[in-house]
Enzyme design. Structure first.
Site, PDB file in Angstrom:
ATOM      1  N   SER A   5      -4.847   5.495  15.729  1.00 32.25           N
ATOM      2  CA  SER A   5      -4.325   4.909  16.858  1.00 32.25           C
ATOM      3  C   SER A   5      -4.187   5.811  18.063  1.00 32.25           C
ATOM      4  O   SER A   5      -4.261   7.095  17.585  1.00 32.25           O
ATOM      5  CB  SER A   5      -3.109   4.229  16.545  1.00 32.25           C
ATOM      6  OG  SER A   5      -2.226   4.060  17.689  1.00 32.25           O
ATOM      7  N   TYR A  22       5.375   6.365  13.830  1.00 34.80           N
ATOM      8  CA  TYR A  22       4.020   5.889  13.708  1.00 34.80           C
ATOM      9  C   TYR A  22       2.849   6.793  14.356  1.00 34.80           C
ATOM     10  O   TYR A  22       1.936   7.041  13.478  1.00 34.80           O
ATOM     11  CB  TYR A  22       3.968   4.428  14.522  1.00 34.80           C
ATOM     12  CG  TYR A  22       2.926   3.901  14.579  1.00 34.80           C
ATOM     13  CD1 TYR A  22       2.081   2.995  13.421  1.00 34.80           C
ATOM     14  CD2 TYR A  22       1.957   3.911  15.794  1.00 34.80           C
ATOM     15  CE1 TYR A  22       0.860   2.575  13.569  1.00 34.80           C
ATOM     16  CE2 TYR A  22       0.587   3.365  16.021  1.00 34.80           C
ATOM     17  CZ  TYR A  22       0.191   2.577  14.782  1.00 34.80           C
ATOM     18  OH  TYR A  22      -0.936   1.854  14.986  1.00 34.80           O
ATOM     19  N   ALA A  23       3.379   7.285  15.343  1.00 33.61           N
ATOM     20  CA  ALA A  23       2.331   8.513  15.975  1.00 33.61           C
ATOM     21  C   ALA A  23       2.152   9.477  14.911  1.00 33.61           C
ATOM     22  O   ALA A  23       0.813   9.992  14.774  1.00 33.61           O
ATOM     23  CB  ALA A  23       2.826   8.640  17.333  1.00 33.61           C
ATOM     24  N   ALA A  24       3.100  10.100  14.481  1.00 31.75           N
ATOM     25  CA  ALA A  24       3.136  11.158  13.482  1.00 31.75           C
ATOM     26  C   ALA A  24       2.356  10.828  12.285  1.00 31.75           C
ATOM     27  O   ALA A  24       1.508  11.493  11.725  1.00 31.75           O
ATOM     28  CB  ALA A  24       4.516  11.473  13.077  1.00 31.75           C
ATOM     29  N   LYS A  78      -0.288   8.410  11.804  1.00 34.87           N
ATOM     30  CA  LYS A  78      -1.388   8.276  12.680  1.00 34.87           C
ATOM     31  C   LYS A  78      -2.207   9.665  12.792  1.00 34.87           C
ATOM     32  O   LYS A  78      -3.173   9.762  12.368  1.00 34.87           O
ATOM     33  CB  LYS A  78      -1.560   7.496  13.608  1.00 34.87           C
ATOM     34  CG  LYS A  78      -1.194   6.051  13.291  1.00 34.87           C
ATOM     35  CD  LYS A  78      -2.162   5.333  12.141  1.00 34.87           C
ATOM     36  CE  LYS A  78      -1.877   3.766  12.065  1.00 34.87           C
ATOM     37  NZ  LYS A  78      -2.956   3.287  11.178  1.00 34.87           N
ATOM     38  N   ASN A 108      -6.582   0.171   6.639  1.00 37.48           N
ATOM     39  CA  ASN A 108      -6.247  -0.301   7.812  1.00 37.48           C
ATOM     40  C   ASN A 108      -4.921  -0.633   7.808  1.00 37.48           C
ATOM     41  O   ASN A 108      -4.192  -0.832   8.900  1.00 37.48           O
ATOM     42  CB  ASN A 108      -7.050  -1.610   8.040  1.00 37.48           C
ATOM     43  CG  ASN A 108      -6.647  -2.516   9.049  1.00 37.48           C
ATOM     44  OD1 ASN A 108      -6.804  -2.022  10.317  1.00 37.48           O
ATOM     45  ND2 ASN A 108      -5.980  -3.777   9.042  1.00 37.48           N
ATOM     46  N   VAL A 152       0.840  -1.285  -0.202  1.00 35.51           N
ATOM     47  CA  VAL A 152      -0.079   0.130  -0.019  1.00 35.51           C
ATOM     48  C   VAL A 152       0.680   1.178  -0.063  1.00 35.51           C
ATOM     49  O   VAL A 152       0.346   2.547  -0.178  1.00 35.51           O
ATOM     50  CB  VAL A 152      -1.219   0.164   1.198  1.00 35.51           C
ATOM     51  CG1 VAL A 152      -1.994  -1.194   1.073  1.00 35.51           C
ATOM     52  CG2 VAL A 152      -0.340   0.290   2.552  1.00 35.51           C
TER      53      VAL A 152
END
Length: 248
Positions: A142, A155-157, A159, A89, A63
């Site tokens: 998340s 990852y947080a950035a 999301k 997802n 993806v």
């Protein structure tokens, strides 16, 4: 509930994606199962056909590839003639020893899968949905997007960016296309294998639910957003996190 509809789920062969694929099929939808591993997609497709009688298209794709997701959308429309539900997802959250040791390769990969791919898919599918019969786009975010830690910052950035895309695409493609986010908390999926369970349980004991989630517990929220029952809900972020987001 979803009879006659077609739903595409990225990261659809396992974890939360697998449960949403099965949930949509049981609700009457034909499904597209997209992930990097063709064999896993085909295995789930066979299960869908055998247990629900719905059509299931397995599709191997990365993806994070602009060209790959563009080709996938074209192939889905060729196969089904429509797409009513898109679930972004697919996601990765690789670990790293320290922030200064995050490699460019790791950072780029996290952004590609968690943000770049969903942007391209939502842009392509949302534009087509808006021109045709409308539909629903569901982004899986998340709690990390609003509660980042040093151990999951890329990852947080990404999301957090996905939350922003939800608001923007909801404006771009309304009124016929609804775009919403499910903000997931800690679920016992493949990712949880890397958790320090003792540390996790200390955190879980402070959560209202006092536990982590089972993958099937995401399905109710996904069905709500996929179904016309959510016809006046767009641009929303729904926490399905056992109350993790309300922790002080």
């Amino acid at each position: 509930m979803l009879e006659g509809r077609v739903a595409l789920v990225t990261g659809g062969s396992r974890g939360l994606g697998r449960e949403m694929v099965l949930g949509f099929a049981k609700a009457g939808a034909d499904v597209v199962i997209a992930s990097r591993k063709a064999a896993s997609c085909e295995e789930l497709a066979e299960e869908v056909r055998a247990t629900t009688g719905r059509r299931a298209l397995p599709y191997a794709v990365h993806v994070g590839s602009w060209e790959g997701v563009t080709a996938m959308v074209e192939n889905v429309y060729k196969a089904f003639g429509r797409l009513d539900v898109l679930v972004n997802n697919a996601g990765i959250a690789p670990t790293y020893p320290s922030l200064d040791e995050v490699s460019e390769e790791l950072f780029d990969k996290v952004i590609q899968v968690n943000l770049k791919g969903p942007f391209r898919l939502a842009a392509l599918v949302g534009s087509r949905m808006a021109r045709e019969r409308g539909g629903s786009i569901i982004n899986i975010s998340s709690v990390a997007s609003i509660r980042p830690t040093p151990g999951d910052l890329p990852y947080a950035a990404a999301k957090a960016g996905l939350n922003t895309l939800t608001a923007g695409f909801a404006q771009a493609f309304g009124p016929s296309v609804r775009v919403n986010t499910i903000m997931a908390g800690p679920y016992f999926t493949d990712i949880s294998r890397g958790w320090d369970l003792e540390v996790f349980q200390e955190m879980a004991n402070r959560m209202p639910a006092r536990r982590g989630g089972e993958p099937h517990e995401i399905v109710g929220a996904a069905l709500y957003f996929a179904d016309p029952a959510s016809s006046f809900t767009t641009g929303a972020v729904l926490n399905v996190d056992g109350g993790q987001s309300v922790l002080r």
